[in-house]
Scaffold this motif. Structure first.
Motif, PDB file in Angstrom:
ATOM      1  N   ASP A   1       0.857  -1.190   0.000  1.00 49.64           N
ATOM      2  CA  ASP A   1       0.000   0.000   0.000  1.00 49.64           C
ATOM      3  C   ASP A   1       0.889   1.234   0.000  1.00 49.64           C
ATOM      4  OD1 ASP A   1      -1.744   2.103   0.500  1.00 49.64           O
ATOM      5  OD2 ASP A   1      -3.031   0.918   1.798  1.00 49.64           O
ATOM      6  N   LEU A   2       1.142   1.770  -1.169  1.00 45.36           N
ATOM      7  CA  LEU A   2       2.047   2.914  -1.302  1.00 45.36           C
ATOM      8  C   LEU A   2       1.540   4.122  -0.523  1.00 45.36           C
ATOM      9  CD1 LEU A   2       4.549   4.186  -2.591  1.00 45.36           C
ATOM     10  CD2 LEU A   2       3.149   4.699  -4.615  1.00 45.36           C
ATOM     11  N   GLY A   3       0.234   4.365  -0.575  1.00 45.99           N
ATOM     12  CA  GLY A   3      -0.330   5.522   0.113  1.00 45.99           C
ATOM     13  C   GLY A   3      -0.147   5.459   1.618  1.00 45.99           C
ATOM     14  N   THR A   4      -0.310   4.271   2.204  1.00 48.08           N
ATOM     15  CA  THR A   4      -0.137   4.111   3.654  1.00 48.08           C
ATOM     16  C   THR A   4       1.294   4.410   4.063  1.00 48.08           C
ATOM     17  OG1 THR A   4      -1.901   2.474   3.807  1.00 48.08           O
ATOM     18  CG2 THR A   4      -0.266   2.479   5.577  1.00 48.08           C
ATOM     19  N   TRP A   5       2.255   3.903   3.276  1.00 52.58           N
ATOM     20  CA  TRP A   5       3.654   4.188   3.614  1.00 52.58           C
ATOM     21  C   TRP A   5       3.959   5.679   3.474  1.00 52.58           C
ATOM     22  CZ3 TRP A   5       7.367   5.966   0.014  1.00 52.58           C
ATOM     23  CH2 TRP A   5       8.595   6.267   0.625  1.00 52.58           C
ATOM     24  N   LEU A   6       3.525   6.298   2.383  1.00 57.48           N
ATOM     25  CA  LEU A   6       3.790   7.720   2.190  1.00 57.48           C
ATOM     26  C   LEU A   6       3.176   8.564   3.307  1.00 57.48           C
ATOM     27  CD1 LEU A   6       3.326   8.033  -1.680  1.00 57.48           C
ATOM     28  CD2 LEU A   6       5.419   8.511  -0.397  1.00 57.48           C
ATOM     29  N   GLY A   7       2.094   8.060   3.899  1.00 63.80           N
ATOM     30  CA  GLY A   7       1.457   8.781   4.997  1.00 63.80           C
ATOM     31  C   GLY A   7       2.313   8.843   6.248  1.00 63.80           C
ATOM     32  N   LEU A   8       3.345   8.008   6.327  1.00 64.25           N
ATOM     33  CA  LEU A   8       4.257   8.030   7.470  1.00 64.25           C
ATOM     34  C   LEU A   8       5.326   9.113   7.348  1.00 64.25           C
ATOM     35  CD1 LEU A   8       4.885   4.169   7.797  1.00 64.25           C
ATOM     36  CD2 LEU A   8       3.282   5.557   9.127  1.00 64.25           C
ATOM     37  N   VAL A   9       5.532   9.581   6.138  1.00 64.36           N
ATOM     38  CA  VAL A   9       6.556  10.586   5.878  1.00 64.36           C
ATOM     39  C   VAL A   9       5.939  11.975   6.049  1.00 64.36           C
ATOM     40  CG1 VAL A   9       8.251  11.423   4.196  1.00 64.36           C
ATOM     41  CG2 VAL A   9       7.635   8.989   4.248  1.00 64.36           C
ATOM     42  N   PRO A  10       6.622  12.885   6.755  1.00 65.70           N
ATOM     43  CA  PRO A  10       6.042  14.207   7.022  1.00 65.70           C
ATOM     44  C   PRO A  10       5.624  14.956   5.761  1.00 65.70           C
ATOM     45  CG  PRO A  10       7.990  13.867   8.361  1.00 65.70           C
ATOM     46  CD  PRO A  10       7.932  12.720   7.407  1.00 65.70           C
ATOM     47  N   SER A  11       4.491  15.609   5.830  1.00 70.74           N
ATOM     48  CA  SER A  11       4.017  16.434   4.728  1.00 70.74           C
ATOM     49  C   SER A  11       5.055  17.501   4.396  1.00 70.74           C
ATOM     50  CB  SER A  11       2.692  17.098   5.118  1.00 70.74           C
ATOM     51  OG  SER A  11       2.235  17.947   4.099  1.00 70.74           O
ATOM     52  N   GLY A  12       5.261  17.738   3.118  1.00 69.46           N
ATOM     53  CA  GLY A  12       6.243  18.727   2.687  1.00 69.46           C
ATOM     54  C   GLY A  12       7.604  18.142   2.372  1.00 69.46           C
ATOM     55  N   THR A  13       7.789  16.839   2.623  1.00 70.01           N
ATOM     56  CA  THR A  13       9.070  16.189   2.345  1.00 70.01           C
ATOM     57  C   THR A  13       9.210  15.911   0.848  1.00 70.01           C
ATOM     58  OG1 THR A  13       9.075  15.103   4.506  1.00 70.01           O
ATOM     59  CG2 THR A  13      10.526  14.181   2.831  1.00 70.01           C
ATOM     60  N   ARG A  14      10.393  16.205   0.310  1.00 66.55           N
ATOM     61  CA  ARG A  14      10.668  15.862  -1.079  1.00 66.55           C
ATOM     62  C   ARG A  14      10.949  14.367  -1.186  1.00 66.55           C
ATOM     63  NH1 ARG A  14      14.843  19.411  -2.889  1.00 66.55           N
ATOM     64  NH2 ARG A  14      13.296  20.682  -3.962  1.00 66.55           N
ATOM     65  N   VAL A  15      10.401  13.731  -2.214  1.00 67.35           N
ATOM     66  CA  VAL A  15      10.595  12.295  -2.402  1.00 67.35           C
ATOM     67  C   VAL A  15      11.002  12.006  -3.849  1.00 67.35           C
ATOM     68  CG1 VAL A  15       9.021  11.561  -0.575  1.00 67.35           C
ATOM     69  CG2 VAL A  15       8.138  11.932  -2.897  1.00 67.35           C
ATOM     70  N   MET A  16      11.702  10.905  -4.022  1.00 64.36           N
ATOM     71  CA  MET A  16      11.978  10.352  -5.346  1.00 64.36           C
ATOM     72  C   MET A  16      11.531   8.897  -5.313  1.00 64.36           C
ATOM     73  SD  MET A  16      15.443  10.325  -7.679  1.00 64.36           S
ATOM     74  CE  MET A  16      16.489   9.455  -6.505  1.00 64.36           C
ATOM     75  N   LEU A  17      10.600   8.542  -6.186  1.00 62.67           N
ATOM     76  CA  LEU A  17       9.957   7.229  -6.163  1.00 62.67           C
ATOM     77  C   LEU A  17      10.096   6.550  -7.523  1.00 62.67           C
ATOM     78  CD1 LEU A  17       6.576   8.384  -4.554  1.00 62.67           C
ATOM     79  CD2 LEU A  17       8.609   7.579  -3.337  1.00 62.67           C
ATOM     80  N   GLN A  18      10.321   5.233  -7.488  1.00 62.00           N
ATOM     81  CA  GLN A  18      10.318   4.449  -8.726  1.00 62.00           C
ATOM     82  C   GLN A  18       9.449   3.210  -8.559  1.00 62.00           C
ATOM     83  OE1 GLN A  18      14.202   3.398 -10.200  1.00 62.00           O
ATOM     84  NE2 GLN A  18      14.712   5.493 -10.796  1.00 62.00           N
ATOM     85  N   SER A  19       8.782   2.827  -9.643  1.00 64.70           N
ATOM     86  CA  SER A  19       8.035   1.581  -9.711  1.00 64.70           C
ATOM     87  C   SER A  19       8.178   1.045 -11.132  1.00 64.70           C
ATOM     88  CB  SER A  19       6.563   1.802  -9.345  1.00 64.70           C
ATOM     89  OG  SER A  19       5.876   0.564  -9.252  1.00 64.70           O
ATOM     90  N   ASN A  20       7.456  -0.026 -11.466  1.00 64.04           N
ATOM     91  CA  ASN A  20       7.550  -0.574 -12.817  1.00 64.04           C
ATOM     92  C   ASN A  20       6.304  -1.386 -13.165  1.00 64.04           C
ATOM     93  OD1 ASN A  20       7.945  -3.426 -11.962  1.00 64.04           O
ATOM     94  ND2 ASN A  20       9.907  -2.665 -11.190  1.00 64.04           N
ATOM     95  N   ASP A  21       6.255  -1.866 -14.402  1.00 60.99           N
ATOM     96  CA  ASP A  21       5.134  -2.693 -14.865  1.00 60.99           C
ATOM     97  C   ASP A  21       5.571  -4.142 -15.080  1.00 60.99           C
ATOM     98  OD1 ASP A  21       6.716  -2.403 -17.096  1.00 60.99           O
ATOM     99  OD2 ASP A  21       5.134  -1.613 -18.400  1.00 60.99           O
ATOM    100  N   TYR A  22       6.524  -4.597 -14.282  1.00 67.07           N
ATOM    101  CA  TYR A  22       7.048  -5.961 -14.400  1.00 67.07           C
ATOM    102  C   TYR A  22       6.193  -6.897 -13.547  1.00 67.07           C
ATOM    103  CZ  TYR A  22      10.850  -9.356 -15.213  1.00 67.07           C
ATOM    104  OH  TYR A  22      11.607 -10.438 -15.606  1.00 67.07           O
ATOM    105  N   PHE A  23       4.972  -7.133 -13.983  1.00 65.68           N
ATOM    106  CA  PHE A  23       3.993  -7.896 -13.209  1.00 65.68           C
ATOM    107  C   PHE A  23       4.363  -9.369 -13.059  1.00 65.68           C
ATOM    108  CE2 PHE A  23       1.535  -4.248 -14.643  1.00 65.68           C
ATOM    109  CZ  PHE A  23       0.752  -3.941 -13.545  1.00 65.68           C
ATOM    110  N   SER A  24       5.167  -9.900 -13.963  1.00 61.19           N
ATOM    111  CA  SER A  24       5.478 -11.333 -13.926  1.00 61.19           C
ATOM    112  C   SER A  24       6.488 -11.711 -12.850  1.00 61.19           C
ATOM    113  CB  SER A  24       6.004 -11.797 -15.290  1.00 61.19           C
ATOM    114  OG  SER A  24       7.187 -11.102 -15.637  1.00 61.19           O
ATOM    115  N   GLU A  25       7.152 -10.723 -12.244  1.00 63.56           N
ATOM    116  CA  GLU A  25       8.090 -11.000 -11.156  1.00 63.56           C
ATOM    117  C   GLU A  25       7.307 -11.247  -9.863  1.00 63.56           C
ATOM    118  OE1 GLU A  25      10.702 -11.729  -8.509  1.00 63.56           O
ATOM    119  OE2 GLU A  25      11.391 -11.489 -10.599  1.00 63.56           O
TER     120      GLU A  25
END
Length: 224
Positions: free
Chosen positions: A158-182
């Motif tokens: 749950d990406l949203g739940t984790w991001l909710g732990l980080v203080p509002s206003g924090t700069r983030v760099m996030l990566q994901s992918n479409d490699y569903f078969s892994e």
């Protein structure tokens, strides 16, 4: 004239040759990162350092590093990297003379990678710290990070739940992918637009896609 070539047959020969090669490259380039690779080969022969520095891994991290520089600039007090594994991205950032970074904390839930990460980044002294911890159990407010990096968002249920732990206003760099078969990828996204929707950042400074052979990697740089 014919020159005979000697090819190593045993794993110990490959290990010794790899160590000599890394040491030679470190001497030639003067790179603290390459010297760290040599140290890992010597101290942690069972570490998958070749996998950590394979072409795809390095290409994705170079993309992250360059877009971070272009989008958010070179200067940071503290950077927090989650799912840091062997600390390759921190090493690439600290080894890049374009950046001015006071400290990088690399967090990973696997205790087996902590010492390898410390060895790889040993040349950077106390500017690097490797910590074994669950990203859901970290007190992000106390870290006071200028940048929080998570290049493994496909592993987060749950990406949203984790991001909710980080203080509002924090700069983030996030990566994901479409490699569903892994099998270990439990939360891939089908598009950059889907990734942006799941992250729900208050501000997006960069959104891009990097096509690979078997999948596309997506990246966001912005503010929670």
């Amino acid at each position: 004239m014919t020159h005979a070539s000697h090819y190593p047959h045993s794993s110990s020969e490959w290990h010794e040759n790899g160590y000599d090669l890394a040491r030679g490259l470190a001497a030639y380039t003067g790179s603290v990162l390459v010297d760290g690779i040599a140290r890992v080969i010597a101290k942690h022969p069972d570490a998958s350092i070749a996998n950590a520095f394979n072409h795809k891994q390095v290409l994705c991290k170079l993309w992250a590093r360059d877009e971070l520089f272009n989008t958010a600039g070179p200067a940071y007090g503290r950077v927090v990297v989650l799912g840091g594994w062997y600390g390759v991205l921190p090493a690439m950032l600290l080894d890049d003379r374009r950046f001015t970074i006071d400290a990088i904390d690399s967090f990973d839930i696997d205790p087996a990678v902590e010492q390898v990460a410390r060895t790889l980044n040993s040349g950077f002294g106390d500017r690097f710290r490797a910590v074994t911890a669950d990203m859901y159990a970290i007190d992000y407010r106390s870290l006071k990070a200028d940048l929080v990096v998570n290049t493994s968002c496909e592993h987060i249920a749950d990406l949203g739940t984790w991001l909710g732990l980080v203080p509002s206003g924090t700069r983030v760099m996030l990566q994901s992918n479409d490699y569903f078969s892994e099998p270990s990828h439990i939360n891939c996204v089908a598009s950059l637009e889907e990734f942006q929707a799941k992250a729900g950042l208050s501000r997006v400074d960069f959104a891009g896609a990097l096509p690979m052979k078997k999948y596309t990697r997506f990246m966001l740089i912005g503010t929670i």
